[in-house]
Scaffold this motif. Structure first.
Motif, PDB file in Angstrom:
ATOM      1  N   ARG A 245      -8.755  12.876  -7.578  1.00  0.00           N
ATOM      2  CA  ARG A 245      -7.906  11.739  -7.990  1.00  0.00           C
ATOM      3  C   ARG A 245      -6.902  11.389  -6.538  1.00  0.00           C
ATOM      4  O   ARG A 245      -6.645  10.144  -6.625  1.00  0.00           O
TER       5      ARG A 245
ATOM      6  N   VAL B 172       1.744   2.304  -3.313  1.00  0.00           N
ATOM      7  CA  VAL B 172       0.761   3.008  -4.145  1.00  0.00           C
ATOM      8  C   VAL B 172       0.662   4.409  -3.553  1.00  0.00           C
ATOM      9  O   VAL B 172       0.185   5.601  -4.388  1.00  0.00           O
TER      10      VAL B 172
ATOM     11  N   THR C 271       1.169   8.093  -5.843  1.00  0.00           N
ATOM     12  CA  THR C 271      -0.012   8.962  -5.768  1.00  0.00           C
ATOM     13  C   THR C 271       0.622  10.547  -5.404  1.00  0.00           C
ATOM     14  O   THR C 271       0.529  11.313  -6.098  1.00  0.00           O
TER      15      THR C 271
ATOM     16  N   ILE D  81      -7.625   5.838  -1.175  1.00  0.00           N
ATOM     17  CA  ILE D  81      -8.723   5.015  -0.984  1.00  0.00           C
ATOM     18  C   ILE D  81      -7.961   3.405  -1.586  1.00  0.00           C
ATOM     19  O   ILE D  81      -8.043   2.482  -0.918  1.00  0.00           O
ATOM     20  N   VAL D  82      -7.399   3.792  -2.725  1.00  0.00           N
ATOM     21  CA  VAL D  82      -6.862   2.300  -3.251  1.00  0.00           C
ATOM     22  C   VAL D  82      -5.646   1.851  -2.504  1.00  0.00           C
ATOM     23  O   VAL D  82      -5.448   0.469  -2.383  1.00  0.00           O
ATOM     24  N   ALA D  83      -5.075   2.727  -2.038  1.00  0.00           N
ATOM     25  CA  ALA D  83      -3.572   2.374  -1.084  1.00  0.00           C
ATOM     26  C   ALA D  83      -3.989   1.667   0.007  1.00  0.00           C
ATOM     27  O   ALA D  83      -3.522   0.677   0.310  1.00  0.00           O
ATOM     28  N   CYS D  84      -5.069   1.960   0.691  1.00  0.00           N
ATOM     29  CA  CYS D  84      -5.632   1.390   2.072  1.00  0.00           C
ATOM     30  C   CYS D  84      -6.284   0.173   1.706  1.00  0.00           C
ATOM     31  O   CYS D  84      -6.032  -0.708   2.520  1.00  0.00           O
ATOM     32  N   LEU D  85      -6.963  -0.079   0.493  1.00  0.00           N
ATOM     33  CA  LEU D  85      -7.514  -1.332   0.061  1.00  0.00           C
ATOM     34  C   LEU D  85      -6.607  -2.260   0.070  1.00  0.00           C
ATOM     35  O   LEU D  85      -6.684  -3.705   0.074  1.00  0.00           O
ATOM     36  N   VAL D  86      -5.367  -1.956  -0.789  1.00  0.00           N
ATOM     37  CA  VAL D  86      -4.390  -2.757  -1.057  1.00  0.00           C
ATOM     38  C   VAL D  86      -3.905  -3.344   0.244  1.00  0.00           C
ATOM     39  O   VAL D  86      -3.577  -4.642   0.422  1.00  0.00           O
TER      40      VAL D  86
ATOM     41  N   GLY E 155       0.912  -1.326   0.103  1.00  0.00           N
ATOM     42  CA  GLY E 155       0.084  -0.032   0.048  1.00  0.00           C
ATOM     43  C   GLY E 155       0.949   1.152   0.091  1.00  0.00           C
ATOM     44  O   GLY E 155       0.392   2.339  -0.640  1.00  0.00           O
TER      45      GLY E 155
ATOM     46  N   LEU F 166      -8.814   9.441  -4.401  1.00  0.00           N
ATOM     47  CA  LEU F 166      -8.874   8.029  -4.930  1.00  0.00           C
ATOM     48  C   LEU F 166      -7.764   7.207  -4.801  1.00  0.00           C
ATOM     49  O   LEU F 166      -7.744   5.880  -4.450  1.00  0.00           O
ATOM     50  N   GLY F 167      -6.700   7.758  -4.862  1.00  0.00           N
ATOM     51  CA  GLY F 167      -5.364   7.073  -4.748  1.00  0.00           C
ATOM     52  C   GLY F 167      -5.264   6.408  -3.465  1.00  0.00           C
ATOM     53  O   GLY F 167      -4.691   5.549  -2.932  1.00  0.00           O
TER      54      GLY F 167
END
Length: 530
Positions: free
Chosen positions: A99, A82, A86, A105-110, A79, A102-103
Motif C-alpha cells: 500500500r 499525496v 501516505t 506511485i499515485v503521488a508520482c502520477l499526480v 503530488g 501504491l501511494g
C-alpha cells in the motif's frame, strides 16, 4: 533570483520548522506515536517519529507565500500532498509495503499529469549522443525513477541526522545548479525545503530527540526526485541528467546493492536488515556520529564534483563516478574482511561530540576569536552615539527607555544572560541601528561611510556569532524558546515590511538584528562565566 526574497523563503521555512517540532514531539510522546527500539535499530529508547510533519508544513507554507505557482510547482506540491498523506498514515497507524508503494506511485502520477514533469531524455550516457525516450515510455520511466529515489532516501534514514544531512547537501547542490541554469522556481523550492529541513535537523542530530519518520523520508525522496526532473527535463535546461544521479548516487547505489542482495537470498526487497552502508561503517568500529559525518563527507565530495564538472560529457562523468565508487567499495570489503589491520577506526569515542578532543580544541580557538565581538560592539556603539547626537536622530528616546528597563531588570536578576533582558537590550540597540542605517539620507558623504562600516561590522558579528553557535564550550549560550520567538518575529516583520514596501532600510535593519542579537548573547555569556 532576488537574494532578499531567497532569504525570506529560507527564514520562513526555517523558523516554521523550529517552532513546530517541540509541540509535535510532546504530542507524539503523549499519544504513543514513537519508534520502539529493536535488534535492527541503533537507538535504545522510544523516540517520536513524526518530525516529517514539521518539514512538509514549513516547506508548504514558505512555497505558498513566495513561490509562483507555475504548472511544475503545482504538480510537485499536489503530488507532495499525496506522499505526505501516505507517510503520515504509515507513521500513525502503519501501512503494508504494497500500500505504501501504491501511494508512492499515485503521488508520482499526480505530479506527472498536473505539472507535466516527466523524463524524456537520459542525456549522453554512452558517448553516442542523447538518449531520447519514446512518449509511451516517458511516464512509466519517470514513475520508476522517482519511486527509486523515494525508497533510497527512506532506506537511508537509519542513523540520526543521516537522511536529513545527505538531503541538505543534495538540495544545496540542486539550488546552485538551478541558480546557474536560470530556473528560479526550482531554486526557490530547494531553498524552502532546505530551510524546513535544517529547522528539523536541530532536533534530529545525534542523539536525536525526534525522527522524521516515513512522512519525512518519503517526502524528501519525492521532492529530490522531481526536483532532479525539473532541473534536467525543461526545454531550456543545460543540466545533464547525469549530474543529479551523481549527487544522489550514494543512497541510490546503496539501495540497489541492498535490494539486489535481498532478492538473491529470496527475500523481499523491502525486508529490513543491517546490510546498508552505514551499518558497514558501524561494523568497522566507527561510532554513530562519525559514521554520519563520514557519509556526509562522501556526499559533499560528489556534490562538489557534480557542480564543478556539470558541463562535462555525461558518459565521462558517469564512468568516473562508477569507477571511483567501485574502488571504494572494494576497499570497504577489504577493510571488513581484515578489521584487525584498521584498529585506528576503533579509537572513536561514543561520548558526545562536544567532549571530543579535536572539537574542544577548535571550540577553544573560536572562543578566543569571539573576543573580537567586544571591539566590534564598542565600535558600533561609538557610531550610534555619533549619529544620534550629530545627526539629530530622535531614536535615542525610545531606545533610552528600553535600555533603562534592561538595566533595571539586570539589577533585579544580576543575570546578564536572562533572555528577556537580552531582548530589551536588543530592541534598544535595534532602534538606534535604524538611525545609523538611515543617516546616509541626511548626510550622504559621512552617512555613506557609516553605512558601509556598519555592514562590515554586522558581517563580522554574524560570522563570529554563527561559529560560536556551532562550536560551543560547556556553559556557553544556546538558543532558547525566547530566542526563537525573537528571531521568528524578526523574520516575520522583515517579510511584512518588504511586501508592504514600507521601507527597505527597515527590512534590512531587522535582518541585521539577528547578528546583533547573537553578538549580545556571546558577550553576555562571557560576562557571566569568565
Amino acid at each position: 533570483m532576488d537574494p532578499i526574497q531567497s532569504c525570506y523563503i529560507f527564514m520562513t521555512a526555517l523558523f516554521a520548522a523550529l517552532i513546530m517540532v517541540p509541540p509535535l514531539r510532546r504530542w507524539a510522546l503523549e499519544s504513543g506515536n514513537v519508534d520502539q527500539p529493536d535488534a535492527r535499530k541503533v537507538h535504545t529508547v522510544a523516540i517520536p517519529r513524526i518530525g516529517g510533519i514539521a518539514i512538509f508544513v514549513a516547506f508548504l507554507l514558505s512555497c505558498l507565500v513566495y513561490v509562483d505557482l507555475l504548472p511544475p510547482v503545482r504538480g510537485i506540491l499536489a503530488g507532495g500532498l499525496v506522499i505526505f498523506s501516505t507517510g503520515l498514515i504509515d507513521d500513525i497507524s502503519g501501512l503494508t509495503a504494497r500500500r505504501k508503494f501504491l501511494g508512492e506511485i499515485v503521488a508520482c502520477l499526480v505530479t506527472v499529469f498536473v505539472g507535466g514533469l516527466q523524463i524524456h531524455t537520459l542525456g549522453n550516457l554512452f558517448g553516442t549522443g542523447p538518449i531520447l525516450l519514446p512518449p509511451w515510455a516517458a511516464v512509466p520511466f519517470t514513475v520508476f525513477a522517482v519511486v527509486g529515489v523515494i525508497n533510497a532516501i527512506n532506506l537511508l534514514d537509519g542513523l540520526d541526522g543521516l537522511a536529513g544531512g545527505v538531503s541538505v547537501i543534495a538540495l544545496t547542490s540542486f539550488a546552485i545548479l538551478a541558480y546557474h541554469n536560470g530556473n528560479t522556481s526550482a531554486a526557490m523550492l530547494c531553498i524552502a525545503l532546505l530551510g524546513a529541513l535544517l529547522g528539523f535537523l536541530k532536533y534530529n542530530f545525534f542523539p536525536a530527540r525526534i525522527f522524521m519518520g516515513d512522512t519525512g523520508s518519503l517526502g524528501l525522496g519525492f521532492m529530490l526526485g522531481f526536483l532532479a526532473v525539473y532541473l534536467t527535463q525543461m526545454p531550456d535546461s543545460r543540466v545533464s541528467p547525469v549530474v543529479p544521479v551523481v549527487i544522489l548516487g550514494l543512497p541510490i547505489l546503496d539501495t540497489l546493492w541492498v535490494m539486489s542482495r535481498r532478492l538473491l537470498h529470496r527475500l523481499s526487497p523491502f525486508a529490513p536488515d543491517k546490510t546498508h552502508l552505514h551499518h558497514k561503517f558501524l561494523d568497522l568500529g566507527l561510532e554513530h556520529r562519525f559514521t554520519v559525518i563520514f557519509i556526509y563527507g562522501i556526499s559533499l565530495v560528489w556534490g562538489t564534483v557534480a557542480i564543478l564538472f556539470r558541463d562535462t560529457e555525461g558518459h565521462l562523468l558517469l564512468l568516473t563516478y562508477l569507477g571511483v565508487t567501485l574502488f571504494l567499495y572494494l576497499l570497504l570489503r577489504a577493510m571488513l574482511r581484515h578489521p584487525e589491520r584498521f584498529t585506528f577506526l576503533r579509537l572513536d569515542s561514543a561520548q558526545g561530540i562536544r567532549q571530543a578532543v579535536r572539537y574542544r580544541q577548535l571550540a577553544g580557538i573560536i572562543d578566543t576569536l569571539a573576543l573580537g565581538l567586544f571591539p566590534l560592539l564598542g565600535a558600533y556603539l561609538g557610531m550610534i552615539l555619533y549619529v544620534t547626537f550629530a545627526g539629530g536622530q530622535g531614536s535615542w528616546q525610545v531606545a533610552g527607555i528600553l535600555l533603562a528597563a534592561a538595566a533595571f531588570l539586570w539589577i533585579l536578576t544580576r543575570d546578564l544572560k536572562n533572555s528577556y533582558l537580552l531582548a530589551m537590550l536588543f530592541a534598544g540597540a535595534l532602534e538606534l541601528t535604524y538611525g545609523v542605517e538611515t543617516y546616509y539620507l541626511l548626510d550622504p558623504t559621512v552617512g555613506g561611510f557609516f553605512r558601509e562600516a556598519s555592514n562590515l561590522i554586522f558581517l563580522a558579528m554574524a560570522v563570529l556569532g554563527m561559529l560560536k553557535l556551532f562550536f560551543r564550550l560547556d556553559g556557553d549560550f544556546f538558543i532558547s524558546t525566547v530566542d526563537i520567538l525573537i528571531l521568528g518575529l524578526l523574520a516575520f516583520l522583515s517579510i511584512v515590511f518588504h511586501h508592504l514596501a514600507v521601507s527597505l532600510d527597515l527590512s534590512l535593519t531587522l535582518l541585521k538584528g539577528a547578528a546583533l542579537y547573537f553578538a549580545l548573547k556571546v558577550v553576555a555569556g562571557r560576562y557571566r562565566f569568565r
